[in-house]
Design an enzyme around this catalytic site. Structure first.
Site, PDB file in Angstrom:
ATOM      1  N   GLY A 182       0.832  -1.210   0.000  1.00 36.03           N
ATOM      2  CA  GLY A 182       0.000   0.000   0.000  1.00 36.03           C
ATOM      3  C   GLY A 182       0.858   1.248   0.000  1.00 36.03           C
ATOM      4  N   GLY A 197      -1.689   7.387  -0.389  1.00 34.69           N
ATOM      5  CA  GLY A 197      -2.061   7.695   0.991  1.00 34.69           C
ATOM      6  C   GLY A 197      -0.938   7.614   2.012  1.00 34.69           C
ATOM      7  N   ILE A 198      -1.257   7.039   3.159  1.00 37.80           N
ATOM      8  CA  ILE A 198      -0.299   7.034   4.269  1.00 37.80           C
ATOM      9  C   ILE A 198       0.905   6.133   3.966  1.00 37.80           C
ATOM     10  CG2 ILE A 198      -1.991   7.703   6.021  1.00 37.80           C
ATOM     11  CD1 ILE A 198      -2.249   4.821   6.879  1.00 37.80           C
ATOM     12  N   GLY A 199       0.693   5.080   3.189  1.00 33.71           N
ATOM     13  CA  GLY A 199       1.800   4.183   2.841  1.00 33.71           C
ATOM     14  C   GLY A 199       2.829   4.899   1.981  1.00 33.71           C
ATOM     15  N   SER A 255      -7.180   0.011  12.535  1.00 32.63           N
ATOM     16  CA  SER A 255      -8.028   1.203  12.549  1.00 32.63           C
ATOM     17  C   SER A 255      -8.912   1.225  13.782  1.00 32.63           C
ATOM     18  CB  SER A 255      -8.929   1.215  11.313  1.00 32.63           C
ATOM     19  OG  SER A 255      -9.869   2.263  11.410  1.00 32.63           O
ATOM     20  N   TYR A 303     -15.521  -4.184   7.147  1.00 30.03           N
ATOM     21  CA  TYR A 303     -14.252  -3.460   7.241  1.00 30.03           C
ATOM     22  C   TYR A 303     -13.801  -3.411   8.711  1.00 30.03           C
ATOM     23  CZ  TYR A 303     -10.849   0.334   7.191  1.00 30.03           C
ATOM     24  OH  TYR A 303      -9.701   1.076   7.360  1.00 30.03           O
TER      25      TYR A 303
HETATM   26  N1  LIG Z   1      -7.764   6.758   5.369  1.00 29.79           N
HETATM   27  C1  LIG Z   1      -8.221   6.535   6.586  1.00 29.79           C
HETATM   28  O1  LIG Z   1      -8.960   7.345   7.170  1.00 29.79           O
HETATM   29  C2  LIG Z   1      -7.841   5.280   7.323  1.00 29.79           C
HETATM   30  C3  LIG Z   1      -8.225   5.141   8.670  1.00 29.79           C
HETATM   31  C4  LIG Z   1      -7.865   3.995   9.364  1.00 29.79           C
HETATM   32  C5  LIG Z   1      -7.121   3.010   8.725  1.00 29.79           C
HETATM   33  N2  LIG Z   1      -6.773   3.148   7.421  1.00 29.79           N
HETATM   34  C6  LIG Z   1      -5.999   2.067   6.791  1.00 29.79           C
HETATM   35  O2  LIG Z   1      -4.834   2.623   6.227  1.00 29.79           O
HETATM   36  C7  LIG Z   1      -4.341   1.741   5.209  1.00 29.79           C
HETATM   37  C8  LIG Z   1      -3.921   2.558   3.997  1.00 29.79           C
HETATM   38  O3  LIG Z   1      -5.035   3.237   3.483  1.00 29.79           O
HETATM   39  P1  LIG Z   1      -5.007   4.704   2.873  1.00 29.79           P
HETATM   40  O4  LIG Z   1      -5.926   5.526   3.711  1.00 29.79           O
HETATM   41  O5  LIG Z   1      -3.620   5.171   2.654  1.00 29.79           O
HETATM   42  O6  LIG Z   1      -5.796   4.416   1.500  1.00 29.79           O
HETATM   43  P2  LIG Z   1      -5.419   4.509  -0.032  1.00 29.79           P
HETATM   44  O7  LIG Z   1      -4.894   5.860  -0.377  1.00 29.79           O
HETATM   45  O8  LIG Z   1      -6.639   4.020  -0.747  1.00 29.79           O
HETATM   46  O9  LIG Z   1      -4.235   3.433  -0.214  1.00 29.79           O
HETATM   47  C9  LIG Z   1      -4.491   2.047  -0.233  1.00 29.79           C
HETATM   48  C10 LIG Z   1      -3.267   1.331  -0.756  1.00 29.79           C
HETATM   49  O10 LIG Z   1      -3.553  -0.086  -0.827  1.00 29.79           O
HETATM   50  C11 LIG Z   1      -3.230  -0.549  -2.154  1.00 29.79           C
HETATM   51  N3  LIG Z   1      -4.078  -1.682  -2.533  1.00 29.79           N
HETATM   52  C12 LIG Z   1      -5.436  -1.715  -2.564  1.00 29.79           C
HETATM   53  N4  LIG Z   1      -5.862  -2.913  -3.019  1.00 29.79           N
HETATM   54  C13 LIG Z   1      -4.747  -3.649  -3.282  1.00 29.79           C
HETATM   55  C14 LIG Z   1      -4.521  -4.951  -3.803  1.00 29.79           C
HETATM   56  N5  LIG Z   1      -5.548  -5.757  -4.137  1.00 29.79           N
HETATM   57  N6  LIG Z   1      -3.255  -5.383  -3.932  1.00 29.79           N
HETATM   58  C15 LIG Z   1      -2.210  -4.570  -3.624  1.00 29.79           C
HETATM   59  N7  LIG Z   1      -2.352  -3.325  -3.127  1.00 29.79           N
HETATM   60  C16 LIG Z   1      -3.608  -2.864  -2.977  1.00 29.79           C
HETATM   61  C17 LIG Z   1      -3.495   0.670  -3.031  1.00 29.79           C
HETATM   62  O11 LIG Z   1      -2.913   0.533  -4.306  1.00 29.79           O
HETATM   63  P3  LIG Z   1      -3.296   1.549  -5.521  1.00 29.79           P
HETATM   64  O12 LIG Z   1      -2.396   2.738  -5.336  1.00 29.79           O
HETATM   65  O13 LIG Z   1      -2.986   0.754  -6.744  1.00 29.79           O
HETATM   66  O14 LIG Z   1      -4.745   1.899  -5.386  1.00 29.79           O
HETATM   67  C18 LIG Z   1      -2.884   1.758  -2.172  1.00 29.79           C
HETATM   68  O15 LIG Z   1      -1.470   1.751  -2.294  1.00 29.79           O
HETATM   69  C19 LIG Z   1      -5.467   0.727   4.956  1.00 29.79           C
HETATM   70  O16 LIG Z   1      -5.123  -0.482   5.606  1.00 29.79           O
HETATM   71  C20 LIG Z   1      -6.676   1.359   5.638  1.00 29.79           C
HETATM   72  O17 LIG Z   1      -7.590   0.379   6.101  1.00 29.79           O
HETATM   73  C21 LIG Z   1      -7.110   4.261   6.704  1.00 29.79           C
END
Ligand SMILES: NC(=O)c1ccc[n+]([C@@H]2O[C@H](COP(=O)([O-])OP(=O)(O)OC[C@H]3O[C@@H](n4cnc5c(N)ncnc54)[C@H](OP(=O)(O)O)[C@@H]3O)[C@@H](O)[C@H]2O)c1
Length: 277
Positions: A10, A14-16, A136, A161
């Protein structure tokens, strides 16, 4: 982080992505896992050059692809200092993974489990290695239903989720218990509500509401801070099995502290991974 190797999922958004950039800036060599080659290459270009960062392509919703990914990384990397399990998503309607598992469970939980298992020998061989998993606060109010882990009886995107994020915390607890004395620590975190691409591809009402909700969210830089802290700070080098928010260990829900559920989830995950061949 000079000389250290960080594997991150990830990391293309986003955060990753912020964490990958920050750890590379601190001197780490980043092993980036992406599902999309172009997005992976675009992120590689953002990393501080000079450390031979590498890119692997895999759909983490597939157990076979995740296992093959782990084998490739393990073959190429004699040491792994940090594994960051972070890729995740929320799906408005029930979908199945290539293995026939419910997609949220497959991507948000099974990928963490299979990738970590596949890299465990390398982590154990690296002094002071760390596993950091993004969970989360959405786990609050959730309980695992071991009779219906695949949400076949009823499906709500938010509920499923939340359960997957509960699974991340239980996984971390059981992993830390199993790794006791090995020198590897395992922790997880809540990043806050963060304005990333999260939810943009969920479908349904959630996808429509997300732009509004994100007006109240923190920046990806703020959301990534605890990941970076857990991956790199000497302050947490001996802390393990914990759930962090804003760099501090905090208590997750009672369900997330249930060691019997953690052990059962581990056994069930092992069974599902074996079943996938
Ligand atoms: N945003 C929030 O408010 C929040 C709150 C609590 C926890 N989280 C957690 O934080 C983590 C990162 O989320 P984010 O907020 O940074 O969201 P994000 O911007 O949507 O990033 C998600 C990442 O996961 C990758 N991904 C999704 N499906 C995949 C697959 N099938 N195989 C490989 N990679 C895949 C995406 O790749 P692509 O770039 O190709 O799409 C992207 O790099 C998640 O575990 C989420 O549950 C987020």
């Amino acid at each position: 982080m000079n000389g250290k190797v960080v594997v991150i999922t990830g990391g293309t958004s986003g955060i990753g992505q912020v964490a990958a950039e920050a750890l590379a800036a601190q001197g780490a060599r980043v092993v980036l896992v992406a599902r999309d080659k172009a997005r992976g290459e675009a992120t590689l270009k953002r990393l501080k050059p000079g450390q031979a960062h590498s890119l692997y392509i895999a759909d983490l919703a597939s157990i076979g692809a995740t296992r093959a990914l782990a084998a490739q990384i393990a073959a190429a990397e004699p040491r792994i200092d940090v594994l960051i399990n972070n890729a995740g998503a929320l799906f408005n309607s029930r979908r199945l993974s290539p293995d026939g598992l419910e997609l949220t469970f497959a991507l948000n939980h099974m990928a963490y489990f299979v990738l970590t298992e596949g890299l465990l020998d390398r982590l154990k061989a690296t002094p002071g290695a760390r596993v950091v998993s993004t969970a989360s606060r959405a786990h609050q109010g959730s309980r695992l239903d071991f009779e219906d882990l695949q949400a076949a009886k009823s499906y709500s995107g938010f509920e499923v989720y939340g359960r997957s994020k509960l699974a991340n915390i239980l996984f971390t607890r059981e992993l830390a218990r199993r790794l006791a004395g090995s020198g590897v620590v395992a922790n997880c975190l809540h990043p806050g509500f963060v304005a990333t691409r999260f939810g943009d591809q969920s479908g349904g009402m959630l996808q429509r509401l997300m732009p509004l909700a994100k007006l109240m969210a923190v920046t990806p830089k703020a959301g990534a801070d605890t990941i970076i802290h857990l991956a790199s700070s000497p302050e947490v080098e001996s802390q393990t099995g914990l759930y962090f928010y804003k760099r501090m260990p905090v208590a997750p829900s009672a369900e997330a502290q249930d060691d019997a559920a953690a052990a059962r989830l581990w056994a069930e995950s092992e069974r599902l991974a074996a079943q996938a061949g």
